[in-house]
Design an enzyme around this catalytic site. Structure first.
Site, short mmCIF file in Angstrom:
data_model
loop_
_atom_site.label_atom_id
_atom_site.label_comp_id
_atom_site.label_asym_id
_atom_site.label_seq_id
_atom_site.Cartn_x
_atom_site.Cartn_y
_atom_site.Cartn_z
N LYS A 146 -26.39 -14.22 -73.77
CA LYS A 146 -26.68 -14.89 -72.51
C LYS A 146 -25.96 -16.24 -72.54
O LYS A 146 -26.31 -17.12 -73.34
CB LYS A 146 -28.18 -15.10 -72.33
CG LYS A 146 -28.50 -15.97 -71.12
CD LYS A 146 -29.98 -16.16 -70.91
CE LYS A 146 -30.23 -17.28 -69.90
NZ LYS A 146 -31.65 -17.50 -69.61
N GLY B 108 -37.82 -23.09 -65.31
CA GLY B 108 -39.17 -23.57 -65.59
C GLY B 108 -39.86 -24.22 -64.41
O GLY B 108 -40.96 -24.75 -64.56
N ALA C 130 -34.55 -17.26 -63.99
CA ALA C 130 -35.06 -18.63 -63.88
C ALA C 130 -35.76 -18.91 -62.55
O ALA C 130 -35.29 -18.52 -61.49
CB ALA C 130 -33.96 -19.66 -64.06
N GLY C 131 -36.88 -19.58 -62.67
CA GLY C 131 -37.59 -20.11 -61.52
C GLY C 131 -38.70 -19.24 -60.98
O GLY C 131 -39.51 -19.70 -60.18
N ASN D 209 -39.51 -15.96 -68.12
CA ASN D 209 -40.02 -16.56 -69.35
C ASN D 209 -41.26 -17.42 -69.08
O ASN D 209 -42.38 -17.04 -69.36
CB ASN D 209 -38.93 -17.36 -70.04
CG ASN D 209 -39.31 -17.81 -71.46
OD1 ASN D 209 -38.44 -18.10 -72.26
ND2 ASN D 209 -40.58 -17.87 -71.80
N SER D 210 -41.04 -18.58 -68.43
CA SER D 210 -42.14 -19.54 -68.30
C SER D 210 -43.36 -18.94 -67.63
O SER D 210 -44.50 -19.18 -68.06
CB SER D 210 -41.67 -20.76 -67.48
OG SER D 210 -40.60 -21.38 -68.11
#
Lengths: 259, 69
Positions: A98, A159, A185-186, A207-208
């Site tokens: 990545k 995040g 992301a996001g 992820n987050s």
């Protein structure tokens, strides 16, 4: 079964999970298992004897059918990202990388120029290159042309949990791409992951939203279901929008007026 | 016993002269999990670690995988 194809690899799961920010390794492993993911991101870090239990290679390698996708986080330039990719491949044995180059720690927006340069080199070297990019259709096309196996436009800042704020640009990227488009992301909620899949994404990377949930394993499971639902719905064919009401029941007149 | 000074993960460290990368991994207690080793920007693969003798002022990085998105 429709499989996600990335380079020469195929995956039945379309949820890619990040392994950062979890409260413990065991919470992360539980979430990975609950998500059914077959591809997870990891990051290089200096060995520290005091934190030896933080090494994820051992625990992740015990999960059958899991492929590692190291990231180049921390790289601010193409050459640093290429260096990180070489070290990561040595350690992981995985061809996935990545490419993540964000020089500014305040907004973590990817540098499109350095990302392009790194991807060109790494794709030529045979990596399965998965760049994290701004939602820019021109850049996405250029990355496809140099041999990237997917493009991963951001939904919103890393995040931030601001969801799919780039939706219209991501739609253009999807329309123009011949390689899988993966929102990275996001994302904050499973409904956003579902929307990304309905829109035409081939996978999402989360992820987050999972890591900081009160119950990460349950949230991972919820994201997995949402991703599947969105993919199934897209393949089933969403109905067209109409500006006017279209009745679903026959509007016969037998209830009104005398006959 | 004579020693040499290397920079290990950004910190100066004294190790026995003649130590190999494999010796360093034992000294640093880093031999129990897979690690990547980089000496002066060059990756040292596992099959090279027994024969790679460290020199004074070498810059050594020992790296592992941690959580990341």
């Amino acid at each position: 079964m429709d499989l996600l194809r990335l380079g020469t690899y195929t995956f039945s799961s379309r949820l890619i999970l990040g392994t950062g920010k979890f409260s413990s390794t065991s919470a992360m492993i539980e979430a990975v298992r609950a998500s059914g993911t077959q591809l997870v991101t990891v990051a290089l870090r200096r060995f520290n004897r005091e934190q030896a239990e933080d090494d994820l290679f051992g625990p992740l390698s015990e999960i059958e059918g899991l492929t590692l996708m190291p990231n180049t986080s921390g790289a601010a330039t193409a050459s640093e990202a290429v260096k990180a990719a070489h070290i990561s491949r040595e350690l992981s044995g995985s061809p996935f990388i990545k490419v993540e180059i964000h020089p500014n720690p305040h907004h973590l927006m990817p540098d499109p120029i350095e990302t392009y340069e790194a991807c060109k080199i790494l794709a030529a070297e045979g990596f399965i290159v998965m760049p994290y990019i701004p939602a820019d259709p021109v850049l996405a096309k250029r990355l496809e042309e140099v041999g990237c196996s997917s493009v991963m436009p951001l939904g919103s800042a890393i995040g931030s949990g601001q969801g799919l704020s780039t939706a219209e640009m991501v739609k253009i990227i999807i329309r123009e791409s011949n390689i899988p488009v993966i929102v990275d992301a996001g994302l904050r909620s499973p409904s956003e992951a579902c929307a990304a899949m309905e829109m035409g994404c081939e996978a999402v990377l989360v992820n987050s939203a999972v890591a900081v949930a009160r119950d990460p394993a349950a949230m991972a499971s919820a994201f997995a279901k949402a991703v599947e639902a969105g993919f199934e719905a897209r393949n089933a064919g969403l109905m067209p929008r109409s500006s006017a009401a279209v009745a679903t029941s026959p509007l016969t007149s037998f209830l009104g007026g005398a006959s | 016993m004579s020693t040499i000074g290397i920079i290990l993960n950004g910190e100066r460290r004294e190790i026995p002269a003649g130590a190999t990368v494999a010796d360093l991994l034992c000294i640093a207690d880093a031999g129990r999990q897979p690690v990547a080793v980089v000496v002066n920007e060059n990756i040292v693969r596992p099959d090279q670690r027994d024969s790679c003798i460290l020199q004074d002022e070498d810059q050594v990085e020992i790296l592992v995988f941690a959580g990341g998105g």
